[in-house]
Design an enzyme around this catalytic site. Structure first.
Site, PDB file in Angstrom:
ATOM      1  N   HIS A 112       0.899  -1.289  -0.075  1.00  0.00           N
ATOM      2  CA  HIS A 112      -0.047   0.028   0.005  1.00  0.00           C
ATOM      3  C   HIS A 112       0.953   1.332  -0.103  1.00  0.00           C
ATOM      4  O   HIS A 112       0.489   2.214   0.610  1.00  0.00           O
ATOM      5  CB  HIS A 112      -0.996   0.181   1.321  1.00  0.00           C
ATOM      6  CG  HIS A 112      -1.944  -1.196   0.920  1.00  0.00           C
ATOM      7  ND1 HIS A 112      -2.994  -1.075   0.330  1.00  0.00           N
ATOM      8  CD2 HIS A 112      -2.246  -2.089   1.765  1.00  0.00           C
ATOM      9  CE1 HIS A 112      -3.866  -2.190   0.368  1.00  0.00           C
ATOM     10  NE2 HIS A 112      -3.446  -2.928   1.550  1.00  0.00           N
ATOM     11  N   GLN A 118      -0.233 -13.704   4.906  1.00  0.00           N
ATOM     12  CA  GLN A 118      -1.312 -12.952   5.603  1.00  0.00           C
ATOM     13  C   GLN A 118      -2.726 -13.732   5.235  1.00  0.00           C
ATOM     14  O   GLN A 118      -2.939 -13.791   4.330  1.00  0.00           O
ATOM     15  CB  GLN A 118      -1.226 -11.478   5.065  1.00  0.00           C
ATOM     16  CG  GLN A 118      -0.462 -10.538   5.924  1.00  0.00           C
ATOM     17  CD  GLN A 118      -0.841  -9.152   5.373  1.00  0.00           C
ATOM     18  OE1 GLN A 118      -0.440  -8.647   4.388  1.00  0.00           O
ATOM     19  NE2 GLN A 118      -1.413  -8.427   6.556  1.00  0.00           N
ATOM     20  N   GLU A 166      -6.332 -12.713   5.496  1.00  0.00           N
ATOM     21  CA  GLU A 166      -7.205 -11.432   5.827  1.00  0.00           C
ATOM     22  C   GLU A 166      -8.480 -11.536   5.078  1.00  0.00           C
ATOM     23  O   GLU A 166      -8.973 -10.393   4.718  1.00  0.00           O
ATOM     24  CB  GLU A 166      -6.451 -10.431   5.579  1.00  0.00           C
ATOM     25  CG  GLU A 166      -5.660 -10.406   4.056  1.00  0.00           C
ATOM     26  CD  GLU A 166      -4.478  -9.259   3.971  1.00  0.00           C
ATOM     27  OE1 GLU A 166      -4.736  -8.423   4.696  1.00  0.00           O
ATOM     28  OE2 GLU A 166      -3.584  -9.545   3.010  1.00  0.00           O
ATOM     29  N   ASP A 217      -8.767  -5.910   6.756  1.00  0.00           N
ATOM     30  CA  ASP A 217      -9.105  -6.348   5.521  1.00  0.00           C
ATOM     31  C   ASP A 217     -10.111  -7.520   5.849  1.00  0.00           C
ATOM     32  O   ASP A 217     -11.136  -7.780   5.190  1.00  0.00           O
ATOM     33  CB  ASP A 217      -7.945  -6.983   4.474  1.00  0.00           C
ATOM     34  CG  ASP A 217      -7.499  -5.944   3.652  1.00  0.00           C
ATOM     35  OD1 ASP A 217      -7.995  -5.494   2.843  1.00  0.00           O
ATOM     36  OD2 ASP A 217      -6.142  -5.788   3.675  1.00  0.00           O
TER      37      ASP A 217
END
Length: 253
Positions: free
Chosen positions: A44, A144, A146, A172
């Site tokens: 991000h 991850q 999520e 998320d």
């Protein structure tokens, strides 16, 4: 070039990390002081490979450098590994098959599919033979989980050989459950507990990111094994706001 983080991420062995989103070596130098590891986020942020490389140079030698890449892309995995990281964090893993793909991309043949070439990770080729022999065992693969689908397949994900740790992307995950930011919602707490239980039952440490003191207490209480206890942008914005508000209160603005 590479920190040995295999001993760092162990079930019930708390490790403390710091999250870095600002692409400047000075930030990496400041935020790595005293921490077991840092995560440099490139999912991000606008960071390119050159920026990551310079930030890795600034991270303290006794702090492990982990980079979160944008996606489960074997080409991106290869290129970031060649920069000389201690491990990678790979987002949005939803199935056992995706976990297997990530592990293969992290490893050299014959076990994996990582391309073979000298780079910064092997001191620009000076230690490439040694690096080739040890990288598969020393690099850390953090996946991850999520999404709702990831929760449903958590057992399959954490049981994949070569997955060293998992981290729960709570933002998320809550969005995927249509309860964004509602950390006390029963659906979120159930999903969180499901991942933690699956990971720990398979001997895999599980971690999270906290951005404030309340979050640190909340996720420790949830039973995580390691925690990112803050983020550079959170420190900067909180400190900036606090200083301005203190002045405005004093002068009655």
């Amino acid at each position: 070039m590479m920190n040995d983080t295999q001993q760092l991420f162990q079930p019930s062995e708390p490790a403390t990390g710091n999250w870095i989103s600002i692409g400047h070596p000075a930030v990496a130098e400041i935020c790595s002081e005293g921490f077991d590891f840092v995560v440099i986020d490139t999912e991000h942020t606008a960071m390119g490979l050159e920026t990551i490389e310079n930030m890795l140079r600034a991270v303290h030698d006794d702090t492990a450098s982990i980079v979160r890449i944008p996606s489960n892309d074997p080409v991106r995995i290869k290129r970031v590994l060649d920069l000389g990281v201690a491990g990678l964090m790979i987002p949005m893993i939803e199935t056992g098959e995706q976990a297997e793909q990530a592990v293969k991309a992290m490893q050299y043949p014959p076990e994996g599919t990582r391309g073979v070439a000298p780079a910064r990770a092997s001191d620009y080729g000076r230690t490439f033979g040694e690096y080739f022999e040890t990288a598969d065992d020393e690099l850390v693969t953090v996946l991850q989980i999520e999404t709702k689908r990831g929760v449903e397949n958590a057992e399959d994900i954490v049981s994949v050989d070569g997955v060293d740790a998992v981290i729960i992307g709570h933002g998320d995950l809550s969005a995927s459950l249509d309860i964004f930011g509602e950390w006390t919602d029963e659906r979120f707490e159930s999903a969180l507990d499901s991942i933690v239980t699956a990971a720990q039952d398979n001997g895999k440490p599980v971690g999270m990111l906290a951005t404030d003191h309340e979050g640190i207490h909340r996720w420790v209480d949830a039973g995580v094994d390691f925690l990112l206890v803050g983020a550079d942008i959170a420190y900067l914005s909180a400190g900036s706001d606090a200083a301005r508000e203190e002045f405005e209160e004093l002068v009655g603005k």
